[in-house]
Design a protein around this motif. Structure first.
Motif, PDB file in Angstrom:
ATOM      1  N   SER A  37     -25.343  -8.613   8.586  1.00 21.61           N
ATOM      2  CA  SER A  37     -25.636  -8.397  10.007  1.00 21.61           C
ATOM      3  C   SER A  37     -26.199  -7.008  10.295  1.00 21.61           C
ATOM      4  N   SER A  38     -26.104  -6.091   9.331  1.00 21.82           N
ATOM      5  CA  SER A  38     -26.624  -4.737   9.576  1.00 21.82           C
ATOM      6  C   SER A  38     -27.494  -4.257   8.420  1.00 21.82           C
ATOM      7  N   ASP A  69     -20.458  -6.792   6.065  1.00 23.80           N
ATOM      8  CA  ASP A  69     -21.229  -7.402   7.154  1.00 23.80           C
ATOM      9  C   ASP A  69     -21.862  -8.735   6.771  1.00 23.80           C
TER      10      ASP A  69
END
Length: 123
Positions: free
Chosen positions: A85-86, A39
């Motif tokens: 992103s996570s 991510d």
């Protein structure tokens, strides 16, 4: 597999020291990868205070570099540049000797900016 007291989604929020390890090897390989979702996690690696890898994009497969050890203490620091992103920054590192024998390995979940330090002592 995660550091004690730190859930995968929480992330270690303070710098940590993960131990001293002895070796007689002349060099080691420093390897790292993203063990979770790919991510965008980014990593910076320092050796003895110098930035060796300024911006590593972590992927599913291991990447890394060979480190010629100096006699005595060799400080290796991994720093989470971001949390992808996570979040958090999820990675696994391995340090292996000349004979591909594991010296140290661990997985982490780090908040942005957090550093973990490992010392390899060349005997």
């Amino acid at each position: 597999m995660l550091p004690e007291g730190h859930g995968e989604n929480a992330g270690l929020k303070e710098d940590a020291y993960w131990g001293d390890y002895n070796t007689t090897s002349k060099s080691v390989r420093i390897l790292y990868r993203d063990y979770s979702a790919i991510d965008g996690d980014l990593l910076r690696v320092y050796v003895n205070g110098d930035v060796i890898q300024p911006r590593v994009y972590l992927t599913q497969g291991f990447s890394g570099f060979k480190l010629d050890l100096k006699n005595g203490l060799n400080e290796i620091v991994f720093q989470a540049i971001n949390t992808g992103s996570s979040g958090p920054n999820t990675a696994e590192y391995r340090i292996v000797d000349d004979n591909n024998k594991s010296i140290s390995s661990k997985v982490w979940a780090l908040a942005t900016g957090v550093k973990v330090t490992v010392i390899v002592n060349k005997l």
